[in-house]
Design a protein around this motif. Structure first.
Motif, PDB file in Angstrom:
ATOM      1  N   LYS A 273      14.975   4.026  -4.770  1.00 24.60           N
ATOM      2  CA  LYS A 273      15.325   4.598  -6.576  1.00 24.60           C
ATOM      3  C   LYS A 273      16.815   3.680  -6.580  1.00 24.60           C
ATOM      4  CE  LYS A 273      15.441   6.930  -9.178  1.00 24.60           C
ATOM      5  NZ  LYS A 273      16.108   7.034  -9.399  1.00 24.60           N
ATOM      6  N   ALA A 275      18.428   2.424  -8.908  1.00 23.10           N
ATOM      7  CA  ALA A 275      18.691   3.402 -10.107  1.00 23.10           C
ATOM      8  C   ALA A 275      20.102   3.507 -10.131  1.00 23.10           C
ATOM      9  CB  ALA A 275      17.821   3.756 -10.954  1.00 23.10           C
ATOM     10  N   VAL A 277      21.857   6.191 -11.485  1.00 24.91           N
ATOM     11  CA  VAL A 277      20.962   7.702 -12.523  1.00 24.91           C
ATOM     12  C   VAL A 277      22.169   8.724 -13.110  1.00 24.91           C
ATOM     13  CG1 VAL A 277      19.821   9.210 -13.330  1.00 24.91           C
ATOM     14  CG2 VAL A 277      18.808   7.600 -11.144  1.00 24.91           C
ATOM     15  N   ALA A 278      22.749   8.624 -14.094  1.00 23.94           N
ATOM     16  CA  ALA A 278      23.876   9.725 -14.542  1.00 23.94           C
ATOM     17  C   ALA A 278      23.919  11.200 -14.375  1.00 23.94           C
ATOM     18  CB  ALA A 278      23.634   9.425 -16.351  1.00 23.94           C
ATOM     19  N   ASP A 279      24.952  11.668 -13.692  1.00 19.74           N
ATOM     20  CA  ASP A 279      24.393  12.546 -13.253  1.00 19.74           C
ATOM     21  C   ASP A 279      24.336  14.329 -14.341  1.00 19.74           C
ATOM     22  OD1 ASP A 279      24.241  12.432 -10.473  1.00 19.74           O
ATOM     23  OD2 ASP A 279      26.097  11.590  -9.837  1.00 19.74           O
ATOM     24  N   THR A 304      22.057  16.186 -14.889  1.00 23.51           N
ATOM     25  CA  THR A 304      20.477  15.560 -15.223  1.00 23.51           C
ATOM     26  C   THR A 304      19.866  16.068 -14.493  1.00 23.51           C
ATOM     27  OG1 THR A 304      20.684  13.374 -14.205  1.00 23.51           O
ATOM     28  CG2 THR A 304      21.142  13.954 -16.799  1.00 23.51           C
ATOM     29  N   THR A 305      18.553  15.728 -14.175  1.00 27.12           N
ATOM     30  CA  THR A 305      17.562  16.354 -13.005  1.00 27.12           C
ATOM     31  C   THR A 305      18.370  14.780 -12.410  1.00 27.12           C
ATOM     32  OG1 THR A 305      15.822  16.777 -14.686  1.00 27.12           O
ATOM     33  CG2 THR A 305      15.004  16.206 -12.680  1.00 27.12           C
ATOM     34  N   ASP A 306      18.104  15.465 -10.933  1.00 28.30           N
ATOM     35  CA  ASP A 306      18.162  14.853  -9.857  1.00 28.30           C
ATOM     36  C   ASP A 306      16.773  14.155  -9.455  1.00 28.30           C
ATOM     37  OD1 ASP A 306      18.482  12.896  -7.415  1.00 28.30           O
ATOM     38  OD2 ASP A 306      19.982  14.865  -6.748  1.00 28.30           O
ATOM     39  N   ILE A 307      16.153  12.588  -9.791  1.00 29.24           N
ATOM     40  CA  ILE A 307      15.488  12.427  -9.677  1.00 29.24           C
ATOM     41  C   ILE A 307      14.717  12.643  -8.183  1.00 29.24           C
ATOM     42  CG2 ILE A 307      13.685  10.692 -10.767  1.00 29.24           C
ATOM     43  CD1 ILE A 307      15.707   9.950 -12.643  1.00 29.24           C
ATOM     44  N   LEU A 308      15.100  11.990  -7.450  1.00 29.19           N
ATOM     45  CA  LEU A 308      15.053  11.770  -6.101  1.00 29.19           C
ATOM     46  C   LEU A 308      15.303  12.352  -5.448  1.00 29.19           C
ATOM     47  CD1 LEU A 308      14.823   9.378  -4.358  1.00 29.19           C
ATOM     48  CD2 LEU A 308      17.175   9.120  -3.588  1.00 29.19           C
ATOM     49  N   PHE A 323      19.366   4.985  -2.723  1.00 29.51           N
ATOM     50  CA  PHE A 323      20.403   3.955  -2.755  1.00 29.51           C
ATOM     51  C   PHE A 323      21.875   5.092  -2.642  1.00 29.51           C
ATOM     52  CE2 PHE A 323      20.128  -0.081  -2.541  1.00 29.51           C
ATOM     53  CZ  PHE A 323      19.101  -0.752  -2.533  1.00 29.51           C
ATOM     54  N   ALA A 324      23.074   5.179  -2.106  1.00 25.29           N
ATOM     55  CA  ALA A 324      24.200   5.852  -2.669  1.00 25.29           C
ATOM     56  C   ALA A 324      25.196   4.780  -2.940  1.00 25.29           C
ATOM     57  CB  ALA A 324      24.059   6.419  -1.152  1.00 25.29           C
ATOM     58  N   ALA A 325      25.942   4.769  -3.881  1.00 26.10           N
ATOM     59  CA  ALA A 325      26.811   4.319  -4.155  1.00 26.10           C
ATOM     60  C   ALA A 325      27.773   4.783  -3.696  1.00 26.10           C
ATOM     61  CB  ALA A 325      26.993   4.196  -5.805  1.00 26.10           C
ATOM     62  N   LYS A 337      22.747  12.134   2.486  1.00 22.45           N
ATOM     63  CA  LYS A 337      21.839  12.517   1.545  1.00 22.45           C
ATOM     64  C   LYS A 337      20.863  12.150   1.143  1.00 22.45           C
ATOM     65  CE  LYS A 337      25.743  10.698  -2.189  1.00 22.45           C
ATOM     66  NZ  LYS A 337      25.725   9.821  -2.695  1.00 22.45           N
ATOM     67  N   LYS A 341      17.772  15.377   0.250  1.00 27.74           N
ATOM     68  CA  LYS A 341      16.812  14.686  -0.688  1.00 27.74           C
ATOM     69  C   LYS A 341      15.913  14.447   0.282  1.00 27.74           C
ATOM     70  CE  LYS A 341      20.204  12.529  -4.283  1.00 27.74           C
ATOM     71  NZ  LYS A 341      20.622  11.715  -4.846  1.00 27.74           N
TER      72      LYS A 341
HETATM   73  N1  CTP Z   1      19.504   9.872  -8.243  1.00 30.39           N
HETATM   74  C1  CTP Z   1      19.014  10.394  -8.792  1.00 30.39           C
HETATM   75  N2  CTP Z   1      18.737  11.157 -10.276  1.00 30.39           N
HETATM   76  C2  CTP Z   1      20.234  11.902 -10.589  1.00 30.39           C
HETATM   77  C3  CTP Z   1      21.069  11.143  -9.320  1.00 30.39           C
HETATM   78  C4  CTP Z   1      20.881  10.422  -8.068  1.00 30.39           C
HETATM   79  O1  CTP Z   1      17.470   9.846  -8.804  1.00 30.39           O
HETATM   80  N3  CTP Z   1      20.104  12.279 -11.487  1.00 30.39           N
HETATM   81  C5  CTP Z   1      19.478   8.703  -7.022  1.00 30.39           C
HETATM   82  C6  CTP Z   1      19.778   7.701  -6.872  1.00 30.39           C
HETATM   83  O2  CTP Z   1      18.883   6.969  -7.781  1.00 30.39           O
HETATM   84  C7  CTP Z   1      19.458   7.154  -6.203  1.00 30.39           C
HETATM   85  C8  CTP Z   1      20.797   8.362  -5.233  1.00 30.39           C
HETATM   86  O3  CTP Z   1      20.316   9.232  -6.012  1.00 30.39           O
HETATM   87  O4  CTP Z   1      18.948   6.756  -4.909  1.00 30.39           O
HETATM   88  C9  CTP Z   1      22.292   8.632  -4.523  1.00 30.39           C
HETATM   89  O5  CTP Z   1      22.725   8.267  -6.104  1.00 30.39           O
HETATM   90  P1  CTP Z   1      24.448   8.747  -5.866  1.00 30.39           P
HETATM   91  O6  CTP Z   1      25.134   8.485  -7.616  1.00 30.39           O
HETATM   92  O7  CTP Z   1      24.834   7.645  -4.662  1.00 30.39           O
HETATM   93  O8  CTP Z   1      24.268  10.358  -5.999  1.00 30.39           O
HETATM   94  P2  CTP Z   1      24.031  11.603  -6.066  1.00 30.39           P
HETATM   95  O9  CTP Z   1      23.125  11.798  -5.493  1.00 30.39           O
HETATM   96  O10 CTP Z   1      24.249  11.409  -7.766  1.00 30.39           O
HETATM   97  O11 CTP Z   1      25.293  12.300  -5.321  1.00 30.39           O
HETATM   98  P3  CTP Z   1      27.149  12.265  -5.620  1.00 30.39           P
HETATM   99  O12 CTP Z   1      27.373  12.081  -7.703  1.00 30.39           O
HETATM  100  O13 CTP Z   1      27.482  13.365  -4.930  1.00 30.39           O
HETATM  101  O14 CTP Z   1      27.504  10.667  -5.038  1.00 30.39           O
END
Ligand code: CTP
Length: 402
Positions: A273, A275, A277-279, A304-308, A323-325, A337, A341
């Motif tokens: 994963k 991508a 993704v918008a939280d 949004t749904t946390d897909i991962l 991935f974690a940015a 994470k 996850k």
């Molecule tokens: N991710 C996901 N669905 C979301 C948000 C994130 O699947 N709604 C996945 C991203 O694709 C990535 C991982 O979770 O592989 C981490 O994303 P990141 O934006 O770094 O972290 P978050 O889980 O959103 O946590 P935070 O916002 O607290 O950093």
């Protein structure tokens, strides 16, 4: 790797044609069946008889010199080949190949073949760096041809620089290594998500982020080159997918990405994963363009749904990579994470560092596996970083089996 492979060696007209003789010999020593096609210009440098003796096969020089009336030679040899090697490849043959010109035996067979094509260019240093040549090479690389770059040094024309045909041993090595790599994930299914998502406010506005999709697309390309069957779920990006082994599903919102990922997930072996993704998304999406009003505007957002997270909770045998940015304390957040996850590995990206992160062509990451072992991947192109990430995944998957 080359044992019993059918290799067509295409020799075009440059002084390095003499090195193609040694290449023919190395390929036959490696156990390959070799047939040589020479362009007319190549025959000015080396006699076809030399290649005939080295390959123990007749040499093709003319499309119309049909040796067997039951066959159409250029189609027959194109179908016979598992591998096509063009060495040396002159600027002229590159231009013809890039433009689909078929005016001799070699270029005609090249258009007809479904074999893997390896190109080892050789020419004057200034020709090699000419924009027209660069453009043609890029076109061919995008179409899936593999380049074996020339070396640098003294050139026959008197110039010193890049343009010298790679040594025959190195060409054989490069082809063997690539053929081996192609089999590593053959039969495996890989699902990758890439790019940003867009969360609509009204028909003309949306929330998004700076992800270009380059990292995820590089991973998809590399996985396909390792022989995997790749499904790429892509947010809105300007990247193209040229590899036929990549099935691309375009999505826009986090929810569309969620649906696509959940649907594709059960049959996968490896899921990455990448991508961004918008939280959050706007709680209300307006059907008409919002009109400005005096005073402040507040937009209420919902999660949004946390897909991962969801994939992690329902995973069975899939090797799941996130991935974690991060802009601060990347390793600590990454590890958190990884556990939360239920991942098998996480790729941590410190986007505050020069050369890493969104929109760039390079990246610097740390790969962390389930045992919290950290592997740093220093500054490299996203293609190279992708290559290293997939090697680490392969290593960890094999470790799990043992
Ligand atoms: N991710 C996901 N669905 C979301 C948000 C994130 O699947 N709604 C996945 C991203 O694709 C990535 C991982 O979770 O592989 C981490 O994303 P990141 O934006 O770094 O972290 P978050 O889980 O959103 O946590 P935070 O916002 O607290 O950093």
């Amino acid at each position: 790797m080359l044992q019993h492979k059918n290799i067509v060696l295409g020799v075009s007209g440059g002084i390095a044609a003499y090195k193609a003789c040694a290449l023919t010999s190395k390929l036959t020593q490696a156990g390959a069946n070799v047939q040589v096609i020479m362009t007319k210009n190549a025959t000015e440098f080396v006699s076809p008889l030399t290649f005939q003796a080295l390959s123990r096969n007749p040499v093709y020089t003319d499309t119309f010199d049909e040796k067997d009336f039951k066959k159409i030679a250029h189609i027959d040899v194109a179908d016979w080949a598992d591998i096509f090697v063009i060495a040396p490849a002159t600027a002229n043959i590159l231009a013809k190949m890039a433009n689909g010109i078929a005016d001799d035996m070699l270029t005609t067979a090249l258009l007809a073949t479904l074999a893997d094509i390896y190109i080892a260019p050789a020419m004057n240093v200034n020709m090699y760096s000419h924009p027209a040549v660069k453009h043609n090479m890029q076109l061919l690389a995008d179409r899936g041809c593999h380049f074996i770059e020339p070396g640098a040094g003294y050139l026959a024309c008197g110039w010193i620089g890049k343009g010298r045909l790679e040594e025959p041993e190195s060409i054989v090595d490069a082809i063997s290594r690539h053929q081996q790599k192609k089999q590593i994930w053959s039969g495996k299914k890989v699902l990758i998500s890439a790019g940003p998502t867009r969360e609509k406010i009204d028909p003309v506005r949306f929330f998004t982020n700076r992800s270009s999709g380059k990292m995820g697309f590089s991973l998809a390309k590399e996985a396909a080159q390792m022989g995997a069957e790749v499904t790429l779920v892509a947010g809105p990006v300007s990247q193209e997918t040229k590899d036929k082994k990549i099935r691309r599903i375009d999505v826009e919102t986090a929810e569309e990405m969620n649906q696509a990922m959940q649907r594709e997930f059960p049959i996968q072996d490896i899921v990455i994963k990448a991508a961004a993704v918008a939280d959050y998304r706007p709680k209300i999406v307006y059907n008409q363009k919002m009109k400005k009003k005096p005073g402040e505007l507040r937009i209420e957002m919902e999660r949004t749904t946390d897909i991962l997270q969801q994939l992690g909770e329902k995973k069975e045998n899939q090797f799941l990579v996130g991935f974690a940015a991060e802009t601060a304390d990347p390793l600590a957040y990454g590890k958190e994470k990884l556990k939360k996850k239920h991942l098998d590995a996480i790729v941590v990206n410190n986007i505050a560092v020069d050369g890493a992160g969104f929109e760039k062509d390079t990246n610097i990451v740390t790969y962390i596996n389930k045992n919290m072992e950290e592997t740093e991947i220093p500054l490299a192109t996203k293609a190279e970083v992708a290559n290293q990430i997939l090697s680490l995944i392969d290593r960890d998957m094999k470790d799990e089996l043992n």
